[in-house]
Design a protein around this motif. Structure first.
Motif, PDB file in Angstrom:
ATOM      1  N   PHE A   1       0.820  -1.213   0.000  1.00  0.00           N
ATOM      2  CA  PHE A   1       0.000   0.000   0.000  1.00  0.00           C
ATOM      3  C   PHE A   1       0.859   1.271   0.000  1.00  0.00           C
ATOM      4  O   PHE A   1       0.331   2.369   0.149  1.00  0.00           O
TER       5      PHE A   1
ATOM      6  N   SER B   1       2.559   4.597  -0.802  1.00  0.00           N
ATOM      7  CA  SER B   1       2.178   5.594  -1.811  1.00  0.00           C
ATOM      8  C   SER B   1       3.396   5.907  -2.693  1.00  0.00           C
ATOM      9  O   SER B   1       4.540   5.651  -2.307  1.00  0.00           O
TER      10      SER B   1
ATOM     11  N   ASP C   1      -5.985  -7.863   8.889  1.00  0.00           N
ATOM     12  CA  ASP C   1      -6.754  -6.655   9.235  1.00  0.00           C
ATOM     13  C   ASP C   1      -6.177  -5.435   8.538  1.00  0.00           C
ATOM     14  O   ASP C   1      -6.907  -4.595   8.010  1.00  0.00           O
ATOM     15  N   ASP C   2      -4.852  -5.317   8.557  1.00  0.00           N
ATOM     16  CA  ASP C   2      -4.204  -4.181   7.887  1.00  0.00           C
ATOM     17  C   ASP C   2      -4.596  -4.143   6.407  1.00  0.00           C
ATOM     18  O   ASP C   2      -4.792  -3.074   5.827  1.00  0.00           O
TER      19      ASP C   2
ATOM     20  N   ASN D   1      -8.621  -3.480   6.046  1.00  0.00           N
ATOM     21  CA  ASN D   1      -9.076  -2.147   6.459  1.00  0.00           C
ATOM     22  C   ASN D   1      -8.399  -1.002   5.710  1.00  0.00           C
ATOM     23  O   ASN D   1      -8.747   0.159   5.905  1.00  0.00           O
ATOM     24  N   ASN D   2      -7.436  -1.313   4.871  1.00  0.00           N
ATOM     25  CA  ASN D   2      -6.754  -0.246   4.148  1.00  0.00           C
ATOM     26  C   ASN D   2      -7.651   0.286   3.036  1.00  0.00           C
ATOM     27  O   ASN D   2      -8.181  -0.490   2.238  1.00  0.00           O
ATOM     28  N   GLU D   3      -7.822   1.603   3.010  1.00  0.00           N
ATOM     29  CA  GLU D   3      -8.737   2.180   2.017  1.00  0.00           C
ATOM     30  C   GLU D   3      -8.078   2.327   0.650  1.00  0.00           C
ATOM     31  O   GLU D   3      -8.740   2.493  -0.362  1.00  0.00           O
ATOM     32  N   ASN D   4      -6.765   2.301   0.642  1.00  0.00           N
ATOM     33  CA  ASN D   4      -6.073   2.489  -0.635  1.00  0.00           C
ATOM     34  C   ASN D   4      -6.003   1.184  -1.409  1.00  0.00           C
ATOM     35  O   ASN D   4      -6.148   0.110  -0.839  1.00  0.00           O
ATOM     36  N   ARG D   5      -5.745   1.334  -2.721  1.00  0.00           N
ATOM     37  CA  ARG D   5      -5.607   0.121  -3.537  1.00  0.00           C
ATOM     38  C   ARG D   5      -4.141  -0.301  -3.542  1.00  0.00           C
ATOM     39  O   ARG D   5      -3.241   0.536  -3.637  1.00  0.00           O
TER      40      ARG D   5
ATOM     41  N   ARG E   1      -1.875  -1.107  -9.439  1.00  0.00           N
ATOM     42  CA  ARG E   1      -3.038  -0.836  -8.558  1.00  0.00           C
ATOM     43  C   ARG E   1      -4.355  -1.208  -9.239  1.00  0.00           C
ATOM     44  O   ARG E   1      -5.303  -1.613  -8.581  1.00  0.00           O
TER      45      ARG E   1
END
Ligand code: GLU
Length: 213
Positions: free
Chosen positions: A95, A97, A127-128, A131-135, A172
Motif C-alpha cells: 500500500f 504511496s 486486518d491491515d 481495512n486499508n482504504e487504498n488500492r 493498482r
C-alpha cells in the motif's frame, strides 16, 4: 515454440526487426512454430494502430508466423496467477504511496545505497490489508537465493536476490507489469527458447523467479 513479442508503444526499429528475423530463422532451424505476441498490457503507452503496422513490417520481410496473440487476452490468467502467488505467500499486497516510495528512493541514493523496496508492507496482518482504504499493488516476495541461468550468448549469469528485489507484478488497477505477463505467457505458450534484445537480460531473473513459483 519461439515468440517475437513487440510492444505497440512505439515504432518498430531495426533492433526489433533483427530480433524478429533471428526468431524466424531459429524457428525454421528447430522446426518449431513462431508466434507473434503483441504485448499490449501497458494501456497508457499503447499507440492505436502500431500492432497492425508491426505485422505489416513482418509481412514485408516475409517473416512467417503461425499465430498472432494479444497479451491482454490473457489478463484473467495473469490475475489468477497473482492470486495464487498471494495465497502461497510468494507475493504480497503493498500500500506504499508513490510519495513514500520516492522519498525512500531519494534517501537511499543520498546514503549511496542502491534503491530497493523497504519491505514495509511485507508482513501486514489480514486486518491491515482489509481495512486499508487504498488500492494495493502486488509485489513479488524477494527470492530466498540468487537466480542463475545460462544465456547462449553471454554464458552463465547470476543475480543476487537483492538485485532482483520485491518488484511489482500487478499494478493498482490489477493489470500485470511487463515481467509478470511475459513470464506467464511464455509458460502458457510453452516457449522453448527466448530470443530478445540484450536490454532484457536484467529482466530474465525476475521472470525465472515468477516461473519457478
Ligand atoms: N515487449 C518487449 C519489447 O518490445 C519484449 C519482450 C520480450 O521479448 O520479452 O521490448
Amino acid at each position: 515454440m519461439l515468440r517475437f513479442a513487440p510492444s505497440p508503444t512505439g515504432d518498430m526499429h531495426i533492433g526489433n526487426l533483427r530480433v524478429a528475423i533471428l526468431n524466424f530463422i531459429v524457428s525454421k532451424q528447430r522446426k518449431e512454430k513462431l508466434i507473434i505476441r503483441i504485448e499490449d498490457t501497458d494501456i497508457e503507452r499503447n499507440i492505436p494502430g502500431k500492432d497492425l503496422e508491426i505485422l505489416e513490417i513482418l509481412n514485408k520481410f516475409n517473416i512467417e508466423y503461425s499465430q498472432v496473440l494479444y497479451q491482454s487476452g490473457n489478463l484473467k490468467f495473469h490475475q489468477q496467477f497473482g492470486v495464487m502467488l498471494l495465497q502461497n505467500g510468494d507475493a504480497f499486497n503493498c500500500f506504499c504511496s508513490e510519495d513514500d516510495l520516492e522519498k525512500h528512493r531519494e534517501d537511499s541514493l543520498k546514503n549511496n545505497n542502491a534503491p530497493r523496496y523497504s519491505g514495509k508492507c511485507e508482513n501486514l496482518s489480514i486486518d491491515d490489508i482489509i481495512n486499508n482504504e487504498n488500492r494495493a499493488v502486488v509485489r513479488m516476495s524477494k527470492s530466498l537465493s540468487s537466480i542463475s541461468f545460462n544465456d547462449i550468448i553471454r554464458g552463465y549469469l547470476e543475480f543476487s536476490s537483492d538485485d532482483i528485489d520485491s518488484f511489482i507484478i500487478l499494478r493498482r488497477d490489477k493489470t500485470p507489469t511487463y515481467n509478470f505477463a511475459c513470464a506467464i505467457d511464455d509458460m502458457l505458450s510453452d516457449v522453448s527458447l527466448i530470443i530478445r534484445g540484450e536490454d532484457h537480460v536484467s529482466n530474465t531473473p525476475k521472470q525465472i523467479l515468477i516461473q519457478k513459483n
